[in-house]
Design a protein around this motif. Sequence first.
Motif, PDB file in Angstrom:
ATOM      1  N   ALA A  58       0.865  -1.189   0.000  1.00  0.00           N
ATOM      2  CA  ALA A  58       0.000   0.000   0.000  1.00  0.00           C
ATOM      3  C   ALA A  58       0.897   1.233   0.000  1.00  0.00           C
ATOM      4  CB  ALA A  58      -0.928  -0.010   1.211  1.00  0.00           C
ATOM      5  N   LYS A  60       0.481   4.255  -0.062  1.00  0.00           N
ATOM      6  CA  LYS A  60       0.155   5.403   0.780  1.00  0.00           C
ATOM      7  C   LYS A  60       0.952   5.406   2.082  1.00  0.00           C
ATOM      8  CE  LYS A  60      -4.251   3.999   1.214  1.00  0.00           C
ATOM      9  NZ  LYS A  60      -4.243   2.548   0.864  1.00  0.00           N
ATOM     10  N   ASP A  79      -0.621  -1.452  -4.191  1.00  0.00           N
ATOM     11  CA  ASP A  79      -1.973  -0.958  -4.003  1.00  0.00           C
ATOM     12  C   ASP A  79      -1.887   0.557  -4.028  1.00  0.00           C
ATOM     13  OD1 ASP A  79      -4.691  -0.656  -3.036  1.00  0.00           O
ATOM     14  OD2 ASP A  79      -3.800  -0.232  -1.079  1.00  0.00           O
ATOM     15  N   ARG A 149     -14.903  -3.463  -4.291  1.00  0.00           N
ATOM     16  CA  ARG A 149     -14.509  -3.420  -2.882  1.00  0.00           C
ATOM     17  C   ARG A 149     -15.780  -3.589  -2.072  1.00  0.00           C
ATOM     18  NH1 ARG A 149     -11.202   0.921   0.759  1.00  0.00           N
ATOM     19  NH2 ARG A 149     -11.689  -0.040   2.743  1.00  0.00           N
ATOM     20  N   VAL A 162      -9.279   4.861  11.386  1.00  0.00           N
ATOM     21  CA  VAL A 162      -8.672   3.908  10.449  1.00  0.00           C
ATOM     22  C   VAL A 162      -9.478   2.616  10.340  1.00  0.00           C
ATOM     23  CG1 VAL A 162      -6.336   4.855  10.661  1.00  0.00           C
ATOM     24  CG2 VAL A 162      -7.024   2.975  12.156  1.00  0.00           C
ATOM     25  N   HIS A 199     -11.232  -4.514   2.566  1.00  0.00           N
ATOM     26  CA  HIS A 199     -10.198  -3.978   3.461  1.00  0.00           C
ATOM     27  C   HIS A 199     -10.951  -3.432   4.654  1.00  0.00           C
ATOM     28  CE1 HIS A 199      -6.719  -1.799   4.988  1.00  0.00           C
ATOM     29  NE2 HIS A 199      -7.515  -0.753   5.125  1.00  0.00           N
ATOM     30  N   SER A 202      -7.155  -0.610   9.678  1.00  0.00           N
ATOM     31  CA  SER A 202      -5.703  -0.559   9.790  1.00  0.00           C
ATOM     32  C   SER A 202      -5.288  -0.785  11.252  1.00  0.00           C
ATOM     33  CB  SER A 202      -5.262   0.827   9.325  1.00  0.00           C
ATOM     34  OG  SER A 202      -3.923   0.838   8.945  1.00  0.00           O
ATOM     35  N   GLY A 240      -3.951  -3.907   6.611  1.00  0.00           N
ATOM     36  CA  GLY A 240      -4.445  -3.679   7.970  1.00  0.00           C
ATOM     37  C   GLY A 240      -3.732  -4.430   9.063  1.00  0.00           C
ATOM     38  N   GLU A 274      -2.723  -6.390   0.842  1.00  0.00           N
ATOM     39  CA  GLU A 274      -2.342  -4.980   0.628  1.00  0.00           C
ATOM     40  C   GLU A 274      -1.709  -4.382   1.880  1.00  0.00           C
ATOM     41  OE1 GLU A 274      -6.072  -3.092  -0.217  1.00  0.00           O
ATOM     42  OE2 GLU A 274      -6.261  -4.004  -2.194  1.00  0.00           O
ATOM     43  N   GLY A 276       0.524  -2.178   4.242  1.00  0.00           N
ATOM     44  CA  GLY A 276       1.300  -0.943   4.218  1.00  0.00           C
ATOM     45  C   GLY A 276       2.195  -0.915   5.448  1.00  0.00           C
ATOM     46  N   ARG A 277       1.560  -0.639   6.580  1.00  0.00           N
ATOM     47  CA  ARG A 277       2.273  -0.501   7.850  1.00  0.00           C
ATOM     48  C   ARG A 277       3.130  -1.718   8.182  1.00  0.00           C
ATOM     49  NH1 ARG A 277      -0.349   2.717  11.669  1.00  0.00           N
ATOM     50  NH2 ARG A 277      -2.261   2.201  10.575  1.00  0.00           N
ATOM     51  N   ARG A 313       0.905  11.591  13.417  1.00  0.00           N
ATOM     52  CA  ARG A 313       0.130  10.504  14.030  1.00  0.00           C
ATOM     53  C   ARG A 313      -0.250  10.754  15.490  1.00  0.00           C
ATOM     54  NH1 ARG A 313       1.135   5.774  14.486  1.00  0.00           N
ATOM     55  NH2 ARG A 313      -0.807   4.982  13.670  1.00  0.00           N
ATOM     56  N   TYR A 317      -4.204  10.864  15.853  1.00  0.00           N
ATOM     57  CA  TYR A 317      -4.834   9.641  16.390  1.00  0.00           C
ATOM     58  C   TYR A 317      -4.467   9.387  17.838  1.00  0.00           C
ATOM     59  CZ  TYR A 317      -4.265   8.754  11.334  1.00  0.00           C
ATOM     60  OH  TYR A 317      -4.217   8.855   9.967  1.00  0.00           O
ATOM     61  N   TYR A 375       3.117   6.046   7.269  1.00  0.00           N
ATOM     62  CA  TYR A 375       2.265   7.218   7.521  1.00  0.00           C
ATOM     63  C   TYR A 375       3.016   8.304   8.267  1.00  0.00           C
ATOM     64  CZ  TYR A 375      -0.955   3.573   6.143  1.00  0.00           C
ATOM     65  OH  TYR A 375      -1.554   2.551   5.460  1.00  0.00           O
ATOM     66  N   MET A 379       2.517  11.840   5.233  1.00  0.00           N
ATOM     67  CA  MET A 379       1.489  12.736   5.782  1.00  0.00           C
ATOM     68  C   MET A 379       2.087  14.061   6.249  1.00  0.00           C
ATOM     69  SD  MET A 379      -0.864   9.996   7.902  1.00  0.00           S
ATOM     70  CE  MET A 379      -2.349  10.995   8.088  1.00  0.00           C
TER      71      MET A 379
HETATM   72  N1  LLP Z   1      -5.688  -1.149   1.506  1.00  0.00           N
HETATM   73  C1  LLP Z   1      -6.560  -0.122   1.602  1.00  0.00           C
HETATM   74  C2  LLP Z   1      -7.734  -0.117   0.735  1.00  0.00           C
HETATM   75  C3  LLP Z   1      -6.339   0.897   2.551  1.00  0.00           C
HETATM   76  O1  LLP Z   1      -7.224   1.881   2.658  1.00  0.00           O
HETATM   77  C4  LLP Z   1      -5.206   0.860   3.389  1.00  0.00           C
HETATM   78  C5  LLP Z   1      -4.943   1.913   4.367  1.00  0.00           C
HETATM   79  C6  LLP Z   1      -4.296  -0.221   3.225  1.00  0.00           C
HETATM   80  C7  LLP Z   1      -4.583  -1.206   2.285  1.00  0.00           C
HETATM   81  C8  LLP Z   1      -3.065  -0.355   4.049  1.00  0.00           C
HETATM   82  O2  LLP Z   1      -3.363  -0.453   5.398  1.00  0.00           O
HETATM   83  P1  LLP Z   1      -2.208  -0.883   6.425  1.00  0.00           P
HETATM   84  O3  LLP Z   1      -1.746  -2.246   6.028  1.00  0.00           O
HETATM   85  O4  LLP Z   1      -1.144   0.127   6.315  1.00  0.00           O
HETATM   86  O5  LLP Z   1      -2.896  -0.844   7.736  1.00  0.00           O
HETATM   87  N2  LLP Z   1      -2.810   7.189   8.436  1.00  0.00           N
HETATM   88  C9  LLP Z   1      -3.260   6.123   9.302  1.00  0.00           C
HETATM   89  C10 LLP Z   1      -3.548   4.862   8.542  1.00  0.00           C
HETATM   90  C11 LLP Z   1      -4.528   5.051   7.403  1.00  0.00           C
HETATM   91  C12 LLP Z   1      -4.749   3.787   6.628  1.00  0.00           C
HETATM   92  C13 LLP Z   1      -5.483   4.058   5.363  1.00  0.00           C
HETATM   93  N3  LLP Z   1      -5.707   2.923   4.526  1.00  0.00           N
HETATM   94  C14 LLP Z   1      -2.219   5.896  10.396  1.00  0.00           C
HETATM   95  O6  LLP Z   1      -1.230   6.633  10.443  1.00  0.00           O
HETATM   96  O7  LLP Z   1      -2.394   5.034  11.235  1.00  0.00           O
END
Ligand code: LLP
Length: 422
Positions: A58, A60, A79, A149, A162, A199, A202, A240, A274, A276-277, A313, A317, A375, A379
């Motif tokens: 991910a 982002k 992603d 989705r 989140v 999804h 997170s 997530g 997907e 990210g973190r 963050r 949050y 993030y 950000m």
């Molecule tokens: N897939 C989709 C559709 C998503 O919206 C997200 C995150 C991910 C995958 C990746 O999620 P992860 O594996 O990173 O949890 N800024 C916030 C987190 C926002 C997450 C947004 N979507 C933070 O700093 O905790």
Amino acid sequence: MEAFRYRADELHCEQVPLQRLVNRYGAPLYVYSQTHIVGQLQQLDAAFCRLDRLICFAVKANSNLSVIRALARSGAGFDTVSGGELRRVVEAGGDPRLCAFAGVGKTSPEIEYALRLGIYCFNVESEPELEMIAAIARRLRRRAPIALRVNPGIDPHTHRYVSTGKHESKFGIPLERALAVYRAARTLGGVEIRGVQMHIGSQITSTAPFVLAIRKMLPLIAQVRALAPGALQFFDIGGGLGIRYRRERPPTAAVFARAVEPYLRGLGLRILLEPGRFLVGNGGVLVTRVLYVKRTPAKQFVITDAAMNDLIRPALYDSYHEILPVRKPRGPRRRMITADVVGPICESGDFFAQGRRLATVATGELLAVMSAGAYGMVMASNYNSRPRPAEVLISGRHVALVRPREKVEELTDCEKIAAWLR
Ligand code: LLP
């Protein structure tokens, strides 16, 4: 976080002391460990080795070109949620054919760009969006590969900002509506059904919400198969997966895979993830210099040169980030204090920690805000006209400045004085 460790009381990233990096590149500074990031990808991939799988980072979470390149080289897909992210993947040498494109508000130029790139799939979040994608694909005489989705309507027990898989969330198509939308997709020219995506949120620290959500999706998968025999190629179970910021005990990749695999094994579909973190979160820190230690009758404040514009963050949050001295204090200096660690920005929300027990610090010393690889920089903003930090990537003893520090002069480069004020 194994990538960041003390050696002789000096905090290192892999083989490189953080102090040396700040001497060279200044503070505040984001430092990433390539070994950690690629290692996380490999762990997740190995955990799912019994399934046909594609791990889509991910973007982002950390969109630095070198981070994307390192993951692309290790076989990751991506992603993405904007034309900008897709462009980054292409620029970094990632394969657009391994890119999913998600997001509730894809614009026409973004859809057209993604179609021309030949991406893996559009993760469609609403019926109007589906119609828009179909219309653009028809105009370009292409067929858009799509997944819906689907919002399974479960509570992932995470921060409300989140959490994305509950009924009241803006994301996805409600499970109950999904089959009707797949039916509509079949009759629209220009789109080709390829998958089902979900999804749920997170920083999820147990396997139960994933299992629950996957189980809720299985009947839909069977129904879509009956509706469009042979069409379905993949089931994307989203991102997530949580990491350890403090005392959380999130599932390891292996535990996570063991929990979900029984429900996925028999499907005969490719499984997309997907994360990210999970890949980058504990692979990065934000190093900051102490500007002042300020005592008021009520409190003690450690004022750092990094602020909420660099890492939002905690402000947004109320997230916990561990804060470690870059040089471990010895002798009497090991005395502990209780302080708020704050930045220079003119807002009370500008803090990294409140009421935190820390080793005594003094002006000029360096602190590492841990678990800042996800993030963090993505950000960051220029609030208070603060240039954003530099980013450094480490691999073993190799150091690369992968994004130089912004210069104050650059901040006004693209602004213009209105004609009538000249
Ligand atoms: N897939 C989709 C559709 C998503 O919206 C997200 C995150 C991910 C995958 C990746 O999620 P992860 O594996 O990173 O949890 N800024 C916030 C987190 C926002 C997450 C947004 N979507 C933070 O700093 O905790």
